[in-house]
Design a protein around this motif. Structure first.
Motif, PDB file in Angstrom:
ATOM      1  N   ARG A  21       5.270  16.380  -1.173  1.00 51.72           N
ATOM      2  CA  ARG A  21       3.960  16.308  -2.094  1.00 51.72           C
ATOM      3  C   ARG A  21       2.577  17.242  -1.407  1.00 51.72           C
ATOM      4  O   ARG A  21       2.313  16.453  -0.310  1.00 51.72           O
ATOM      5  N   LEU A  22       2.095  17.877  -2.099  1.00 50.46           N
ATOM      6  CA  LEU A  22       0.980  18.599  -1.483  1.00 50.46           C
ATOM      7  C   LEU A  22      -0.331  17.660  -1.776  1.00 50.46           C
ATOM      8  O   LEU A  22      -0.228  16.924  -2.892  1.00 50.46           O
ATOM      9  N   PRO A  23      -1.272  17.818  -0.857  1.00 49.81           N
ATOM     10  CA  PRO A  23      -2.460  16.994  -1.170  1.00 49.81           C
ATOM     11  C   PRO A  23      -2.957  17.154  -2.653  1.00 49.81           C
ATOM     12  O   PRO A  23      -3.531  16.135  -3.417  1.00 49.81           O
ATOM     13  N   SER A  24      -2.787  18.273  -3.336  1.00 48.43           N
ATOM     14  CA  SER A  24      -3.038  18.848  -4.668  1.00 48.43           C
ATOM     15  C   SER A  24      -2.338  17.844  -5.681  1.00 48.43           C
ATOM     16  O   SER A  24      -2.701  17.982  -6.940  1.00 48.43           O
ATOM     17  N   GLY A  25      -1.195  17.358  -5.412  1.00 44.78           N
ATOM     18  CA  GLY A  25      -0.390  16.679  -6.100  1.00 44.78           C
ATOM     19  C   GLY A  25       0.898  17.486  -6.751  1.00 44.78           C
ATOM     20  O   GLY A  25       1.962  16.820  -7.187  1.00 44.78           O
ATOM     21  N   PHE A  75      -2.935  28.424 -11.325  1.00 47.14           N
ATOM     22  CA  PHE A  75      -3.517  27.997 -10.150  1.00 47.14           C
ATOM     23  C   PHE A  75      -2.199  27.258  -9.433  1.00 47.14           C
ATOM     24  O   PHE A  75      -2.302  27.366  -7.933  1.00 47.14           O
ATOM     25  N   GLY A  76      -1.700  26.371 -10.022  1.00 46.21           N
ATOM     26  CA  GLY A  76      -0.741  25.650  -9.387  1.00 46.21           C
ATOM     27  C   GLY A  76       0.592  26.269  -8.805  1.00 46.21           C
ATOM     28  O   GLY A  76       1.104  26.042  -7.703  1.00 46.21           O
ATOM     29  N   PHE A  77       0.893  27.304  -9.667  1.00 48.46           N
ATOM     30  CA  PHE A  77       2.087  28.205  -9.104  1.00 48.46           C
ATOM     31  C   PHE A  77       1.302  29.111  -7.874  1.00 48.46           C
ATOM     32  O   PHE A  77       2.386  29.371  -6.946  1.00 48.46           O
ATOM     33  N   ARG A  78       0.415  29.564  -8.009  1.00 47.89           N
ATOM     34  CA  ARG A  78      -0.093  30.260  -6.645  1.00 47.89           C
ATOM     35  C   ARG A  78      -0.109  29.445  -5.581  1.00 47.89           C
ATOM     36  O   ARG A  78       0.316  29.899  -4.705  1.00 47.89           O
ATOM     37  N   LYS A  79      -0.493  28.387  -5.603  1.00 46.54           N
ATOM     38  CA  LYS A  79      -0.640  27.396  -4.524  1.00 46.54           C
ATOM     39  C   LYS A  79       0.590  27.070  -4.130  1.00 46.54           C
ATOM     40  O   LYS A  79       0.805  27.097  -2.875  1.00 46.54           O
ATOM     41  N   ALA A  80       1.557  26.638  -4.854  1.00 46.38           N
ATOM     42  CA  ALA A  80       2.912  26.328  -4.377  1.00 46.38           C
ATOM     43  C   ALA A  80       3.757  27.310  -3.735  1.00 46.38           C
ATOM     44  O   ALA A  80       4.139  27.262  -2.748  1.00 46.38           O
ATOM     45  N   ILE A  81       3.558  28.721  -4.364  1.00 44.37           N
ATOM     46  CA  ILE A  81       4.301  29.800  -3.961  1.00 44.37           C
ATOM     47  C   ILE A  81       3.721  30.388  -2.521  1.00 44.37           C
ATOM     48  O   ILE A  81       4.560  30.862  -1.624  1.00 44.37           O
ATOM     49  N   LYS A  82       2.604  29.917  -2.274  1.00 49.78           N
ATOM     50  CA  LYS A  82       1.955  30.389  -0.811  1.00 49.78           C
ATOM     51  C   LYS A  82       2.555  29.470   0.163  1.00 49.78           C
ATOM     52  O   LYS A  82       2.725  29.753   1.467  1.00 49.78           O
ATOM     53  N   GLU A  83       3.246  28.390  -0.197  1.00 49.31           N
ATOM     54  CA  GLU A  83       4.008  27.495   0.676  1.00 49.31           C
ATOM     55  C   GLU A  83       5.530  28.198   1.214  1.00 49.31           C
ATOM     56  O   GLU A  83       6.294  27.551   2.172  1.00 49.31           O
ATOM     57  N   MET A  84       6.040  29.133   0.634  1.00 43.95           N
ATOM     58  CA  MET A  84       7.207  29.571   0.662  1.00 43.95           C
ATOM     59  C   MET A  84       7.080  30.814   1.590  1.00 43.95           C
ATOM     60  O   MET A  84       6.223  31.424   1.902  1.00 43.95           O
ATOM     61  N   ARG A  85       8.310  31.511   1.995  1.00 42.31           N
ATOM     62  CA  ARG A  85       8.798  32.238   2.754  1.00 42.31           C
ATOM     63  C   ARG A  85       9.593  33.407   2.123  1.00 42.31           C
ATOM     64  O   ARG A  85      10.415  32.707   1.150  1.00 42.31           O
TER      65      ARG A  85
END
Length: 143
Positions: A21-25, A75-85
């Motif tokens: 879980r990211l700090p954003s939830g 915003f949530g999709f953009r934030k989550a996909i930045k965690e991927m490779r």
């Protein structure tokens, strides 16, 4: 879905194997580890993905590789996909406040959790609007 049900669903999703879980939830469950580049917020990416609601209703699906400009995603999709490779596959559970919020979006009711299964095929780099590409091409052509 009431807020306490959404929070309980997010809490449950965070306990799944490989989830964090990211700090954003936002909850991200890595299904396959990628080894390539990570996208930035202004990048375009090549993806396959499916978006569903908590009840399993599919609201968006791309089985074929699809170019996606992250600037135009939630915003949530953009934030989550930045965690991927690149090469990775993940499941995102995005809180309503980071999705479409209190707005109806097509078949997505207001205040809905968004659940995505995403395969990041390629990071294509910073998005350049087509009209800017055309201008750049014209300025480099010999007269």
């Amino acid at each position: 879905m009431r807020q306490r049900h959404r929070k309980a669903y997010l809490a449950q999703a965070a306990t799944e194997e490989g989830a964090r879980r990211l700090p954003s939830g936002i909850v991200i469950q890595e299904l396959r580890k990628g080894t390539g580049k990570q996208p930035a917020a202004k990048d375009s990416v090549l993806v396959r993905y499916k978006g569903t609601l908590r009840d399993g209703t599919v609201f968006e699906e791309y089985d074929q590789p699809t170019a996606l400009n992250l600037m135009y995603s939630t915003f949530g999709f953009r934030k989550a996909i930045k965690e991927m490779r690149e090469g990775g596959k993940a499941r995102f559970v995005i809180p309503a406040g980071m999705g479409y919020k209190d707005k109806q979006a097509g078949t997505v009711p207001p205040n809905s959790l968004l659940i995505y299964e995403v395969e990041l095929l390629k990071v294509e780099g910073k998005y350049v609007a087509p009209w800017k590409q055309e201008q750049a091409t014209r300025s480099t052509e010999p007269e």
